[in-house]
Design a protein around this motif. Sequence first.
Motif, mmCIF file in Angstrom:
data_model
loop_
_atom_site.group_PDB
_atom_site.id
_atom_site.type_symbol
_atom_site.label_atom_id
_atom_site.label_comp_id
_atom_site.label_asym_id
_atom_site.label_seq_id
_atom_site.Cartn_x
_atom_site.Cartn_y
_atom_site.Cartn_z
ATOM 1 N N PHE A 106 0.799 -1.229 0.000
ATOM 2 C CA PHE A 106 0.000 0.000 0.000
ATOM 3 C C PHE A 106 0.829 1.274 0.000
ATOM 4 C CE2 PHE A 106 -2.665 -3.218 2.014
ATOM 5 C CZ PHE A 106 -3.667 -3.236 1.067
ATOM 6 N N THR A 107 2.091 1.125 0.256
ATOM 7 C CA THR A 107 2.892 2.345 0.394
ATOM 8 C C THR A 107 3.416 2.837 -0.954
ATOM 9 O OG1 THR A 107 4.856 1.023 0.777
ATOM 10 C CG2 THR A 107 3.610 1.698 2.711
ATOM 11 N N ALA A 167 -14.788 2.865 -5.351
ATOM 12 C CA ALA A 167 -13.984 2.495 -4.179
ATOM 13 C C ALA A 167 -12.494 2.549 -4.502
ATOM 14 C CB ALA A 167 -14.381 1.093 -3.693
ATOM 15 N N LEU A 168 -12.119 2.144 -5.703
ATOM 16 C CA LEU A 168 -10.710 2.223 -6.112
ATOM 17 C C LEU A 168 -10.260 3.681 -6.152
ATOM 18 C CD1 LEU A 168 -10.593 -0.439 -8.985
ATOM 19 C CD2 LEU A 168 -9.206 -0.479 -6.894
ATOM 20 N N ALA A 169 -11.116 4.538 -6.727
ATOM 21 C CA ALA A 169 -10.777 5.958 -6.831
ATOM 22 C C ALA A 169 -10.616 6.577 -5.448
ATOM 23 C CB ALA A 169 -11.862 6.687 -7.626
ATOM 24 N N ARG A 170 -11.480 6.147 -4.544
ATOM 25 C CA ARG A 170 -11.440 6.662 -3.180
ATOM 26 C C ARG A 170 -10.092 6.373 -2.516
ATOM 27 N NH1 ARG A 170 -16.875 5.621 -1.652
ATOM 28 N NH2 ARG A 170 -16.310 3.440 -1.371
ATOM 29 N N SER A 171 -9.493 5.261 -2.879
ATOM 30 C CA SER A 171 -8.213 4.939 -2.259
ATOM 31 C C SER A 171 -7.040 5.433 -3.115
ATOM 32 C CB SER A 171 -8.111 3.444 -2.000
ATOM 33 O OG SER A 171 -8.007 2.748 -3.210
ATOM 34 N N GLY A 172 -7.335 6.271 -4.109
ATOM 35 C CA GLY A 172 -6.244 6.949 -4.800
ATOM 36 C C GLY A 172 -5.893 6.426 -6.178
ATOM 37 N N THR A 173 -6.638 5.472 -6.668
ATOM 38 C CA THR A 173 -6.350 4.919 -7.994
ATOM 39 C C THR A 173 -6.940 5.833 -9.072
ATOM 40 O OG1 THR A 173 -6.401 2.691 -7.099
ATOM 41 C CG2 THR A 173 -6.680 2.903 -9.478
ATOM 42 N N THR A 174 -6.168 6.055 -10.140
ATOM 43 C CA THR A 174 -6.668 6.837 -11.278
ATOM 44 C C THR A 174 -7.254 5.873 -12.304
ATOM 45 O OG1 THR A 174 -4.897 8.410 -10.888
ATOM 46 C CG2 THR A 174 -6.036 8.528 -13.016
ATOM 47 N N ALA A 205 -12.083 -3.329 -3.284
ATOM 48 C CA ALA A 205 -11.059 -2.486 -3.917
ATOM 49 C C ALA A 205 -9.667 -2.824 -3.369
ATOM 50 C CB ALA A 205 -11.378 -1.008 -3.686
ATOM 51 N N VAL A 206 -9.582 -3.036 -2.068
ATOM 52 C CA VAL A 206 -8.288 -3.384 -1.470
ATOM 53 C C VAL A 206 -7.762 -4.681 -2.087
ATOM 54 C CG1 VAL A 206 -7.195 -4.213 0.648
ATOM 55 C CG2 VAL A 206 -8.675 -2.184 0.707
ATOM 56 N N THR A 207 -8.644 -5.656 -2.207
ATOM 57 C CA THR A 207 -8.233 -6.935 -2.802
ATOM 58 C C THR A 207 -7.780 -6.738 -4.247
ATOM 59 O OG1 THR A 207 -9.957 -7.930 -1.452
ATOM 60 C CG2 THR A 207 -8.939 -9.327 -3.117
ATOM 61 N N CYS A 208 -8.501 -5.911 -5.006
ATOM 62 C CA CYS A 208 -8.135 -5.663 -6.404
ATOM 63 C C CYS A 208 -6.774 -4.973 -6.488
ATOM 64 C CB CYS A 208 -9.194 -4.801 -7.097
ATOM 65 S SG CYS A 208 -10.657 -5.732 -7.553
ATOM 66 N N GLU A 209 -6.545 -4.012 -5.613
ATOM 67 C CA GLU A 209 -5.263 -3.298 -5.633
ATOM 68 C C GLU A 209 -4.105 -4.254 -5.386
ATOM 69 O OE1 GLU A 209 -6.047 -0.352 -2.733
ATOM 70 O OE2 GLU A 209 -7.036 0.996 -4.152
ATOM 71 N N GLN A 210 -4.307 -5.155 -4.418
ATOM 72 C CA GLN A 210 -3.252 -6.139 -4.146
ATOM 73 C C GLN A 210 -2.995 -7.007 -5.370
ATOM 74 O OE1 GLN A 210 -4.935 -8.101 -0.759
ATOM 75 N NE2 GLN A 210 -4.079 -6.648 0.707
ATOM 76 N N LEU A 211 -4.090 -7.339 -6.021
ATOM 77 C CA LEU A 211 -3.988 -8.185 -7.210
ATOM 78 C C LEU A 211 -3.298 -7.434 -8.363
ATOM 79 C CD1 LEU A 211 -6.687 -10.644 -7.933
ATOM 80 C CD2 LEU A 211 -6.087 -9.208 -9.854
#
Lengths: 430, 409
Positions: free
Chosen positions: A22-23, A54-61, A414-420
């Motif tokens: 996440f960093t 949800a992805l956008a909320r955590s900073g994904t473009t 979204a968290v799971t997708c980001e990890q993936l």
Amino acid sequence: MKPRRLSLKGGVKQSAADGALFTQKNMNILMLGWELPPHNSGGLGVACYHLSKALARSGTTIDFVVPYDAEHPGIDFMNIHSATQIDPDFRYGLQAYDRDPTITKEFPDDSPINSMRAVQKKYVKYVEKLLDTVSPDVIHAHDWLTMEAGVRAKQISGAPLVVHVHATEFDRSGEQYGNPIVHEIEQEALLLADRIIAVSGITKSIIVHRYGIPADKVEVVHNAIDVSSFADYEYDMRTFKYLELLRSEGYTVAATVTRFTVQKGLTHFLRAAARASEKYDKLVYLFAGDGEQRDELIAMAAELGISDKVFFTGFVRGKQWRDAYSVADIFIMSSVSEPFGLTALEAAHHDSALIISRQSGVGEVLKHIFRYDFWDSDRLADQMIAIATSPSLASELTRGVKSEYARLTWDEVAVTCEQLYKRSMQGALV
Amino acid sequence: MSQPGIALYLHVHQPYRVRPYTVFDTADSHEYFSTTRDDASSNNEVIFKKVADKSYRPMNQLLEKLLSENDSFKLSLSITGTFLEQAEQWAPDVIASFQRIIATGRVEILAETYHHSLAFFYSLPEFERQVALHRKKIEAIFGVTPTVFRNTELAYNDQVGQWAEKAGYKGVLAEGWDTVLDWRSPNHIYRPPATNSIGLLLKNYQLSDDIAFRFSNQSWNEWPLTTDKYASWVENSFEKGPLVNLFMDYETFGEHQWADTGIFGFFDTFISDWASREDRQFYTVSDALSAFSPVAELTVPQTTTWADTERDLSAWTGNSMQREALRHLYALEHDILRTEDTALITDWRRLGASDAVYYMSTKWLDDGDVHAYFSPYDSPYDAFLYYINVIRDLRWRLMSNHGTGHLHG
């Protein structure tokens, strides 16, 4: 034969590597979809909307491509790109769930823009051009409709491709085989994808067993529900007055809110309704929705002699749609093959007791429900009668499922997708 | 002064599970407890034969061996009537081995309800009838009369203790739960309030559950449990009192803890080692009551049981389905008994097994611990559905065969 709970529980292991992911810097995702609310014909658009948000909320473009041109009020958290100039309201035969028997593998050169393949061709061309201006870290394609574009985008950009399977052709075609061309498109993309997201264990199993994809390439990420989007609603009992009158006289309403296609197993549901009426006469049925099977279902209800107990509403949207959930004491998901089944969570939110076919993925994340095999009409009848005749059963089911459905959040998805995404960028398979 | 010792007590039980009984069976088939489906998880015959092979046969063989090799080994058993009926039908050799075990004179049988029911809390007259039925069955098969009482699931409160004294029992069993004991130790005999002679024996749940629940749990920091380690824990426990009550399900041996966990070897070695010690004893529950006197009065106003972390009745009566099922069942008591229709009465009593409502418990569904308990059904809701369909059939039989009662729902 009476084991009790163990007083020791194994701890959940959290790997340090997961946390470190996440960093890193924010990611750019090229999201390839077919619909977004309010221009959606079903759950695909809803899932894409909430996942992106949800992805956008955590900073994904996110650059999100849709095949039509329209306003999307309220979607300001990502860039929406229109692949064609088609008006979404006039694209008969082109919606996510429409099925076109004339589909060919090759993109036809001379077909009109209102054919599915022609739109897909334009969609691919548009994505090719778009890659001149955007450089995604990951390409995320949703279902067969955009899989070819996803594969093409991977070839051009070199970015890893994540294919998100909301439904396969096996699901859409119910108990039949489906369109071989669509199967082929799915097969190719699933093979070429770096990672695959399946919306349930059922879907993963289809991907592994029927498309021959290695199981460790497929991750199950169940859909969620956005409870906040259900605010601003008060049930006023006005849309279905007749049903409310029946309820006040002790009748129980069993409902389905769905597309009337073979995938949904509605003929089995009707047969269960007829079986139930042999034993108990205070059950009535609300069939909210529309689709290719509508006439067949109406005729079948008459043939079974239960026409007066079955209420067909036609397509419902907005307040009517929510009122259909509200008037329902029992929500039936009778699907022959349902990758997830978001409507079950929506029904739970509106205080319905749930009966879900074992062939529906949403049943994997809910415990306070009845399950049955879609073909087992007697069992469905039994379960409906039990709920109708036992207030304690009905209240335990509705209370129980309410305590669990809201735990499924899009932020977690979204968290799971980001990890993936990160893992696919690193090239690792697991 | 009597020597410190262990009172080992094992509970033997199998219920009659209701088969998947549908609304289309109601008023049509009156066969609730047997199914032709071999694979059905609620097939009582299949289950009984499986558990007989995994637990009853090997454990009885081990008990017989230990009893013959060690003169000082003693234990207590409670065996439900519904177990005995099923064993008579499907595994008569298991009955014979229990008879040999009891005939040693060093194995005591406790009193309880025949049907493993919670009748004490719903109908005292019916409860007393079931305790009497159990006594008759035990006398007929084993030729002994129980003198110490244990209620189903060790469900206990002051009224249970007072009832047991009035009924002539010299002892009664309960869970040695912390909220009841506070600073006191379960390693003593206590006296229920407003009684004169009866003794209350309390389960040492720490040491009992080390075997019954934790023995094979590899994430337990004491795993693997050795006999030496366990014996040292029992020794340490004697600092608090001279009587360690190890109460658990008989099926711990071979069924809850499978043979491959080493449970039989552990038991064999531990019992043999303990029996060889001259300064330590095994007590039956009656022996313990003779050897030790009550140290104090113990008040248990709220019902305690030996089940799960709450140690109350919530696993059986915690949700409204369970309460509705029990309410419907006991509402039929008067009409059913009046018919003197033996088959109908037997079916009704079998439905009173606490197991039936236990399968309807939803308390585990929310904490992800579902695999920690066993049910023959897909869900608690299915358990309720089949049960209610049977209740309706009982009403139908009352109406059509005896012209009494009325149908609802």
